[in-house]
Design a protein around this motif. Sequence first.
Motif, short mmCIF file in Angstrom:
data_model
loop_
_atom_site.label_atom_id
_atom_site.label_comp_id
_atom_site.label_asym_id
_atom_site.label_seq_id
_atom_site.Cartn_x
_atom_site.Cartn_y
_atom_site.Cartn_z
N GLY A 106 12.40 42.41 -10.52
CA GLY A 106 13.51 41.85 -9.41
C GLY A 106 15.06 41.23 -9.72
O GLY A 106 16.14 41.71 -9.27
N ALA A 107 14.24 40.16 -9.40
CA ALA A 107 15.40 39.19 -10.25
C ALA A 107 16.35 39.80 -10.74
O ALA A 107 17.49 39.32 -10.48
CB ALA A 107 14.94 38.13 -10.47
N VAL A 108 15.81 40.08 -11.87
CA VAL A 108 16.65 40.68 -13.07
C VAL A 108 17.75 41.77 -12.68
O VAL A 108 19.04 41.82 -12.55
CB VAL A 108 16.72 41.33 -14.13
N LEU A 109 17.18 42.44 -11.71
CA LEU A 109 17.72 43.52 -11.27
C LEU A 109 18.88 43.70 -10.46
O LEU A 109 19.92 43.77 -10.70
CB LEU A 109 17.17 44.69 -10.69
N VAL A 110 18.42 42.90 -9.59
CA VAL A 110 19.53 42.06 -8.53
C VAL A 110 20.56 41.10 -8.63
O VAL A 110 21.89 41.19 -9.29
CB VAL A 110 19.48 41.11 -7.40
N THR A 111 20.55 41.23 -10.25
CA THR A 111 21.43 39.79 -11.04
C THR A 111 22.61 40.49 -11.36
O THR A 111 23.56 40.52 -12.00
CB THR A 111 20.56 38.77 -11.75
N ALA A 112 21.98 41.79 -12.31
CA ALA A 112 23.17 42.70 -13.10
C ALA A 112 23.72 43.07 -12.04
O ALA A 112 24.74 43.11 -12.02
CB ALA A 112 21.45 44.01 -13.45
N VAL A 113 23.24 43.68 -11.05
CA VAL A 113 24.41 44.58 -9.91
C VAL A 113 25.03 43.36 -9.52
O VAL A 113 26.42 43.91 -9.02
CB VAL A 113 23.61 45.18 -8.44
N PHE A 114 24.99 42.07 -8.92
CA PHE A 114 25.97 40.88 -9.21
C PHE A 114 26.57 40.32 -10.11
O PHE A 114 28.35 40.70 -9.57
CB PHE A 114 25.86 40.10 -8.38
N VAL A 115 26.26 40.54 -10.97
CA VAL A 115 27.25 40.51 -12.77
C VAL A 115 28.12 41.73 -12.61
O VAL A 115 29.72 41.60 -13.27
CB VAL A 115 26.41 40.67 -13.48
N ASP A 116 27.76 43.17 -12.09
CA ASP A 116 28.60 44.04 -12.36
C ASP A 116 29.50 44.11 -11.10
O ASP A 116 30.85 44.55 -11.52
CB ASP A 116 27.31 45.20 -12.29
N GLN A 117 29.66 43.09 -10.18
CA GLN A 117 30.27 43.43 -9.04
C GLN A 117 31.30 42.37 -9.84
O GLN A 117 33.01 42.53 -9.00
CB GLN A 117 29.82 43.01 -8.17
N ILE A 118 31.07 41.15 -9.91
CA ILE A 118 32.03 40.51 -10.51
C ILE A 118 32.90 40.94 -12.01
O ILE A 118 34.53 40.88 -11.39
CB ILE A 118 31.27 38.72 -11.08
#
Length: 467
Positions: free
Chosen positions: A449-461
């Motif tokens: 779950g943490a990896v998924l949220v982090t990946a979306v956050f990186v995509d937004q940046i």
Amino acid sequence: MSSVSSSDDAPALVEEGPVARFFRATELDTRTLGMVAALLVIWVGFDVYSGMLRPNEGLFGGSFLTPRNLWTLSVQTSSIAVMSTGMVLLIVMRQLDLSVGSMLSTIAVATGVLQVFELGPWLGVGHPAIWIIAVLFALVLGALIGAFNGVLTAYAGIPAFIVTLGGLIAYSGVAWALIRGETVAPMDKTFKLIGGNGPLASIGPFWSWTLAAAACALLVLGLLNGRRQRGRVNFPQRPIWAEAFLAVCGSAAILGVTAIVNSYAWAPKIIENYAKENNIPIPPGVEDRTGDAICMAGDAVVRCNEGLVFYTGYAIPVLIALAVGFAMTFLASRTSFGRYVYAAGGNPEAAELSGINTRWLTVKVFMLMGVLVAISAIITSARLDAATNSLGQLNELYVIAAVVIGGTSLAGGVGTIYGAMLGALLMQSLQSGMTLLNFESAYKDMVVGAVLVTAVFVDQIYRRRLK
């Protein structure tokens, strides 16, 4: 003074550093390189940590970077990697399929029931037509379920999130109803090879090296053809050194992976059983402390004074995943279908006005997703030699996580097949490493779950930096 201001390009050339020039010349995707670097860090980290707990013969003293574990990791990744290639196109089109896990269970169970309770008694156990009929049945069933999802989304106007969320619940119920929570087993003996189940479910070192040589040749030919095509339309060419760098690094990666899979030998007990079944004499062997026969040679079958050794080579499910990845990459980047998908995802209104039938295109992408889920269902049930109603549980989350980690934007229009497959490998590496270190299931779910949220956050940046 005139030499400083003689060209408008001079400031850009002065400001561009060697690293930027390197990436501009080679045209490498920095996001992909970052993901590869993260993958290597994860591998080394797990290996070092496992070595601190229980040291053995790993490359760095641990138990993660061993031929056996890496071979198993590649087989375990195959199913998620295949489904992730289809999820890329769905998300690129601004759609989503939350039902792939339950769909996998339904297809696997239905195919298992067909083999065990219908075809086996009818044709006889072990009949060569059983696995062919089972595979075709699974593919057709997957296409029909995918088409059903697509029609509800495109023509009934129901959001894909709701359609596939309902499918996640409903298809899981269908799988349970087919077998009432029981396990269907065993599968046809030839069917099992598709999932890497059994000592013969790999092609051996000779054909693995042959395949690697062909892949290296295709890589070089592809670079040469790309250079010729660019010259034909007067596009800027990569420097010769950049082309050579890509050819050498790509070939080295292919040969390195092949060397790893070819160095994984069968377990001694499996060798003994296979030798007895095929009347192969077993020479007296010398065993190391792990129980494996010591024999240094590169052939698939080694007869020497120190024992009998069989090496695996590439597993069949890995070859299937690579073939699917290649075919999907070609489909996405070299066909009008793929161009329509990216156009519809980038700007649906403009795609509609340009004459693209976006509704029928949506149905076709969902059908393709269903076929890919069927392939994954075949691989998974064949590898486990069984089918249950919980077989694909949480697979939808792993597939979506792999696609997002691989650089596909949830906003649509952006995504690559190879990125999604690398994302699948990264996700499975986390799962495999934590299992190897005996992490509790709850911690593994938290990490995913943490990896998924982090990946979306990186995509937004990343998207903000592009604007």
